[in-house]
Design a protein around this motif. Structure first.
Motif, PDB file in Angstrom:
ATOM      1  N   HIS A 245      20.435 -15.352  52.737  1.00  0.00           N
ATOM      2  CA  HIS A 245      20.198 -16.619  52.828  1.00  0.00           C
ATOM      3  C   HIS A 245      19.549 -17.444  51.541  1.00  0.00           C
ATOM      4  O   HIS A 245      19.916 -18.275  51.071  1.00  0.00           O
ATOM      5  N   LEU A 246      18.682 -16.556  50.859  1.00  0.00           N
ATOM      6  CA  LEU A 246      17.767 -16.966  49.577  1.00  0.00           C
ATOM      7  C   LEU A 246      18.528 -16.696  48.336  1.00  0.00           C
ATOM      8  O   LEU A 246      17.805 -16.944  47.225  1.00  0.00           O
ATOM      9  N   GLU A 247      19.719 -16.198  48.465  1.00  0.00           N
ATOM     10  CA  GLU A 247      20.357 -16.225  47.249  1.00  0.00           C
ATOM     11  C   GLU A 247      20.629 -17.520  46.361  1.00  0.00           C
ATOM     12  O   GLU A 247      20.647 -18.459  47.090  1.00  0.00           O
ATOM     13  N   ASN A 248      20.476 -17.377  45.092  1.00  0.00           N
ATOM     14  CA  ASN A 248      20.565 -18.644  44.236  1.00  0.00           C
ATOM     15  C   ASN A 248      19.492 -19.600  44.442  1.00  0.00           C
ATOM     16  O   ASN A 248      19.761 -20.813  44.266  1.00  0.00           O
ATOM     17  N   THR A 249      18.309 -19.156  44.853  1.00  0.00           N
ATOM     18  CA  THR A 249      17.041 -19.872  44.976  1.00  0.00           C
ATOM     19  C   THR A 249      15.856 -19.493  44.209  1.00  0.00           C
ATOM     20  O   THR A 249      16.300 -18.359  43.582  1.00  0.00           O
ATOM     21  N   ARG A 250      15.166 -19.953  44.289  1.00  0.00           N
ATOM     22  CA  ARG A 250      13.832 -19.561  43.393  1.00  0.00           C
ATOM     23  C   ARG A 250      13.045 -18.710  44.071  1.00  0.00           C
ATOM     24  O   ARG A 250      11.728 -18.388  43.725  1.00  0.00           O
ATOM     25  N   VAL A 251      13.133 -18.403  45.224  1.00  0.00           N
ATOM     26  CA  VAL A 251      12.369 -17.604  46.082  1.00  0.00           C
ATOM     27  C   VAL A 251      13.019 -16.191  46.476  1.00  0.00           C
ATOM     28  O   VAL A 251      14.265 -16.183  46.507  1.00  0.00           O
ATOM     29  N   LYS A 252      12.388 -15.154  46.255  1.00  0.00           N
ATOM     30  CA  LYS A 252      13.012 -13.811  46.431  1.00  0.00           C
ATOM     31  C   LYS A 252      12.203 -12.975  47.538  1.00  0.00           C
ATOM     32  O   LYS A 252      10.653 -13.138  47.363  1.00  0.00           O
TER      33      LYS A 252
ATOM     34  N   ARG B 201       7.119  -8.328  49.628  1.00  0.00           N
ATOM     35  CA  ARG B 201       6.414  -9.219  49.074  1.00  0.00           C
ATOM     36  C   ARG B 201       7.501 -10.552  48.833  1.00  0.00           C
ATOM     37  O   ARG B 201       8.535 -10.225  48.460  1.00  0.00           O
ATOM     38  N   LEU B 202       6.872 -11.649  49.362  1.00  0.00           N
ATOM     39  CA  LEU B 202       7.622 -13.013  48.781  1.00  0.00           C
ATOM     40  C   LEU B 202       7.333 -13.390  47.648  1.00  0.00           C
ATOM     41  O   LEU B 202       5.974 -13.768  47.628  1.00  0.00           O
ATOM     42  N   ASP B 203       8.024 -13.738  46.796  1.00  0.00           N
ATOM     43  CA  ASP B 203       7.699 -14.189  45.466  1.00  0.00           C
ATOM     44  C   ASP B 203       8.577 -15.514  45.268  1.00  0.00           C
ATOM     45  O   ASP B 203       9.719 -15.667  45.730  1.00  0.00           O
TER      46      ASP B 203
END
Length: 221
Positions: A200-207, A217-219
């Motif tokens: 879901h988080l692909e291509n976002t600034r959250v990983k 860990r969420l960065d």
């Protein structure tokens, strides 16, 4: 979120558990003070729903001991006592709120949300990091103009991570927060949900970063 319900009325407890689980929460149920103490000693909870009149004593004893032990888990008291003096005494002992029986389950859920918002110091329900926004009430993940409906445990896992960016969560802790004691699961289940969230988080600034031997860990940038 993970809740502890302390309630000896099995019919009422089952109704509360069912409704909370439909909202994606994990909930453990204790029918007496002894079980409640055992649960609270080994588990970590976001909220405690506490009945007062229990088979082995007064719930206020548990509340007082809970606060004396410097535990800050929010507590909502479920009580049939409607006298103002009774409600004041429970608030003075450290209760964060109370609901008078009989109550509407929608009201209980609303009070839970309000107490949890106060606990987090945030009056808003939406959590946003960079280009990612999570609405835990609606169960939606928004990435720019795209809205994604999350499954319950995906939602609660992402909510947990987004509320503490940069914090390392061991697998064992995530299992404890996502599943109840009645669930028969392994730590591998966490990997499944992490994998879904990463897609879901692909291509976002959250990983979500894997720290070998430590956890996740969420960065965000």
């Amino acid at each position: 979120m993970k809740f502890l319900l302390v309630e000896d009325n099995v019919e009422l407890a089952n109704a509360i558990c069912s409704r909370m689980q439909l909202d994606g929460h994990v909930i453990d149920h204790a029918e007496n003070l002894e079980d409640a103490a055992a649960f609270s000693e080994v588990g970590e909870y976001d909220l405690i729903l506490l009945d007062i009149m229990l088979p082995d004593g007064d719930g206020r004893t548990f509340l007082q001991r809970h606060r004396t032990g410097k535990l800050d888990t929010p507590v909502i008291v479920l009580t049939a006592r409607s006298q103002v003096s009774d409600r004041i005494s429970m608030l003075d002992l450290g209760a964060d709120d109370y609901v008078t029986k009989p109550f509407d389950h929608a009201e209980l859920k609303a009070r839970c949300r309000a107490v949890l918002r106060r606990k987090s110091g945030n009056a808003k329900t939406i959590v946003q990091l960079g280009d990612v926004a999570l609405d835990p009430v609606a169960g939606n993940l928004s990435i720019r103009d795209q809205v994604i409906s999350l499954r319950n445990r995906e939602l609660r896992l992402l909510e947990l991570l987004m509320n503490a960016p940069g914090q390392i969560f061991p697998k064992t802790k995530l299992v404890d927060r996502l599943f109840s004691y009645d669930d028969d699961v392994s730590e591998n289940a966490v990997e499944v949900y992490i994998g879904r969230l990463r897609k879901h988080l692909e291509n976002t600034r959250v990983k979500i970063t894997t720290l070998r031997g430590l956890g996740y860990r969420l960065d965000h940038e």
